[in-house]
Design a protein around this motif. Structure first.
Motif, short mmCIF file in Angstrom:
data_model
loop_
_atom_site.label_atom_id
_atom_site.label_comp_id
_atom_site.label_asym_id
_atom_site.label_seq_id
_atom_site.Cartn_x
_atom_site.Cartn_y
_atom_site.Cartn_z
N CYS A 40 -29.40 -12.48 29.90
CA CYS A 40 -29.75 -12.11 28.52
C CYS A 40 -28.97 -12.98 27.54
O CYS A 40 -29.56 -13.59 26.64
CB CYS A 40 -29.45 -10.63 28.29
SG CYS A 40 -29.42 -10.20 26.54
N SER A 41 -27.67 -13.05 27.74
CA SER A 41 -26.82 -13.78 26.80
C SER A 41 -27.22 -15.26 26.72
O SER A 41 -27.30 -15.83 25.63
CB SER A 41 -25.36 -13.62 27.25
OG SER A 41 -24.54 -14.44 26.51
N LEU A 42 -27.50 -15.87 27.88
CA LEU A 42 -27.87 -17.29 27.89
C LEU A 42 -29.25 -17.49 27.25
O LEU A 42 -29.46 -18.43 26.48
CB LEU A 42 -27.87 -17.82 29.33
CG LEU A 42 -26.48 -18.01 29.95
CD1 LEU A 42 -26.53 -17.96 31.47
CD2 LEU A 42 -25.89 -19.34 29.48
N ALA A 43 -30.18 -16.59 27.56
CA ALA A 43 -31.53 -16.71 27.00
C ALA A 43 -31.51 -16.51 25.49
O ALA A 43 -32.24 -17.16 24.74
CB ALA A 43 -32.47 -15.71 27.66
N CYS A 44 -30.62 -15.63 25.03
CA CYS A 44 -30.48 -15.39 23.58
C CYS A 44 -30.12 -16.69 22.85
O CYS A 44 -30.48 -16.88 21.70
CB CYS A 44 -29.37 -14.41 23.30
SG CYS A 44 -29.80 -12.74 23.64
N ASP A 45 -29.36 -17.53 23.55
CA ASP A 45 -28.93 -18.79 22.95
C ASP A 45 -29.86 -19.95 23.29
O ASP A 45 -29.48 -21.12 23.14
CB ASP A 45 -27.49 -19.11 23.37
CG ASP A 45 -26.51 -18.43 22.42
OD1 ASP A 45 -26.97 -17.77 21.47
OD2 ASP A 45 -25.29 -18.56 22.63
N GLY A 46 -31.02 -19.64 23.80
CA GLY A 46 -32.05 -20.67 23.99
C GLY A 46 -31.97 -21.46 25.28
O GLY A 46 -32.69 -22.45 25.44
N PHE A 47 -31.10 -21.06 26.23
CA PHE A 47 -31.06 -21.78 27.51
C PHE A 47 -32.24 -21.35 28.39
O PHE A 47 -32.77 -20.24 28.24
CB PHE A 47 -29.73 -21.50 28.24
CG PHE A 47 -28.55 -22.12 27.56
CD1 PHE A 47 -28.19 -23.44 27.82
CD2 PHE A 47 -27.80 -21.41 26.62
CE1 PHE A 47 -27.11 -24.03 27.17
CE2 PHE A 47 -26.72 -21.99 25.97
CZ PHE A 47 -26.37 -23.31 26.24
N ASP A 48 -32.62 -22.26 29.29
CA ASP A 48 -33.74 -22.00 30.20
C ASP A 48 -33.17 -21.30 31.44
O ASP A 48 -32.48 -21.94 32.25
CB ASP A 48 -34.37 -23.37 30.55
CG ASP A 48 -35.60 -23.23 31.43
OD1 ASP A 48 -36.07 -22.10 31.63
OD2 ASP A 48 -36.10 -24.28 31.91
N VAL A 49 -33.41 -20.00 31.57
CA VAL A 49 -32.73 -19.21 32.60
C VAL A 49 -33.71 -18.74 33.69
O VAL A 49 -34.75 -18.16 33.38
CB VAL A 49 -32.04 -17.97 31.97
CG1 VAL A 49 -31.25 -17.20 33.03
CG2 VAL A 49 -31.13 -18.37 30.82
N HIS A 50 -33.33 -19.00 34.94
CA HIS A 50 -34.13 -18.53 36.08
C HIS A 50 -33.24 -17.65 36.96
O HIS A 50 -32.14 -18.05 37.32
CB HIS A 50 -34.63 -19.72 36.90
CG HIS A 50 -35.71 -20.48 36.20
ND1 HIS A 50 -36.99 -20.59 36.70
CD2 HIS A 50 -35.69 -21.15 35.02
CE1 HIS A 50 -37.72 -21.30 35.85
NE2 HIS A 50 -36.97 -21.65 34.83
#
Ligand SMILES: Cc1cc2nc3c(=O)[nH]c(=O)nc-3n(C[C@H](O)[C@H](O)[C@H](O)COP(=O)(O)OP(=O)(O)OC[C@H]3O[C@@H](n4cnc5c(N)ncnc54)[C@H](O)[C@@H]3O)c2cc1C
Length: 357
Positions: A40-50
């Motif tokens: 969640c935290s990484l996606a909130c900052d626009g990273f591409d998370v899998h």
């Protein structure tokens, strides 16, 4: 002490900080509280998370280990939806392997992907694979029919309740005398399940005192409901022919914080003995935790949650969020310096460095 939970929230995005999609990719192994809060935290900052997980749906122990009557699966699904809506991609039924032995839950994996492949495809890796290997005491009789481990039983019960296993897999304790060894959350849950599934009697056996158990308040409730609690005992032998018949305990005493086994023995009859004495972290690369920290950092490999050491949901969530910040800083620094983000360090190098520990 952590309060037992009935609400679930893994995502704390707040005001979305940076919605521009960054070209940097993060693979998270494990969709439990640690992996989900980091995602969640990484996606909130626009990273591409899998996120990769061997089980059929996200949630980790919260979805499959903790009984459904305590944390309903609907609450977990609601909390996960929030993360999916941020664009996180989930690869379920996918086990990430390196030198991993067979572990609980592997039967749900339909795909296997190597850690080395993920290292080539992603800019950073978070290992949040929890602790899915139960501890068992190595005592005579442990191979008898009727000796079980709590985690395996709880997983089977939950998976049958949610519908991933047929009802025929639901264990029955109808008329049985059940003895649970251990006094943590897992012991509480399996003792309650044994009662719900028809046990004639349930006895908890603990090598320290009830007061020493962090789940003492829950045990006090169970005691009011008829569960027996034996303090200062440890099992030393299980008797039976094919099936368990009785269990022999040695009396213990605590000397300067350490548990000492005495010569004093007692035996109690039992049909089922359930070990609930903790779980062992399950890391896809088992040496990795005792590897040189700098080597791991260079390799862009991070850790969070029970895989470091088994604790609780709150700690796993906090660690997931904290490590997400470290990953962001690491990625930003490397991207800013225009360093090639494929790994300069191989898993073989990591294994070699671990031989020193
Ligand atoms: C029976 C029981 C009751 C509990 N009760 C409580 C409680 O009341 N309160 C509390 O705070 N805590 C409780 N806990 C502890 C809590 O569940 C854990 O501390 C927490 O779930 C840890 O989160 P995690 O994300 O680190 O790991 P997990 O929740 O274990 O998630 C790890 C995920 O990694 C996946 N995985 C593992 N290996 C691989 C691999 N090689 N490839 C792909 N996926 C993989 C697993 O499928 C799993 O989904 C309980 C635990 C148990 C077992």
């Amino acid at each position: 002490m952590e309060k037992r939970v009935s609400e679930m929230k893994f995502c704390f995005c707040g005001e979305k900080k940076d919605s521009r999609v960054k070209p940097l990719r993060v693979a998270i192994i494990g969709a439990g509280p640690a992996g989900l809060s980091a995602a969640c935290s990484l996606a909130c900052d626009g990273f591409d998370v899998h996120v990769y997980d061997k089980m059929p749906e996200p949630g980790g122990m919260v979805a499959f280990g903790i009984p459904e009557w305590r944390i309903p699966i609907s609450k977990v699904r609601q909390a996960v939806k929030e993360i999916e809506e941020l664009g996180v991609v989930f690869h379920m039924r996918t086990k990430v392997v390196y030198d991993s032995p067979k572990e609980l839950g592997d039967e749900f994996a339909e795909r296997f992907v190597s850690l080395e492949k993920l290292m080539k495809e992603y800019d950073a890796i978070l290992i949040a694979t929890g602790a899915w290997r139960p501890r068992i005491l190595d005592i005579p009789g442990k191979e008898l029919k009727g000796v079980e481990n709590a985690l395996q039983l709880l997983l089977r019960i939950n998976l049958a309740r949610i519908g991933y296993l047929p009802q025929t897999k639901m264990p029955s304790f109808e008329g049985k005398r059940v003895v649970v060894i251990g006094a943590g959350y897992t012991a509480v849950d399996v003792a309650k399940e044994a009662k719900l599934l028809g046990a004639k009697s349930v006895t908890i056996a603990y090598r320290r005192s009830l007061q020493d158990s962090y789940a003492k308040n829950e045990f006090k409730k169970l005691i009011k409901e008829g569960v027996k609690f034996l303090e200062y005992v440890t099992p030393v032998r299980i008797f039976g022919d094919e099936n368990v018949r009785e269990v022999e305990f040695a009396k213990t005493k605590v000397v300067r914080g350490s548990v000492i086994t005495t010569e004093e023995k007692r035996t109690i009859p039992a049909d089922v003995i359930i070990f609930a004495i903790g779980q062992i972290p399950t890391n896809p690369i088992k040496e990795v935790l005792c590897s040189n920290e700098d080597i791991l950092k260079n390799a862009g490999i991070f850790f969070a949650g029970d895989v470091i050491s088994p604790r609780n949901i709150g700690t796993a969530i906090r660690e997931g969020r904290k490590v997400a910040e470290e990953i962001k800083a690491w990625l930003t620094e490397h991207a800013f310096l225009n360093i090639r983000l494929s790994y300069p360090v191989s898993l073989r190098d990591i294994s070699k460095s671990a031989t020193q520990c």
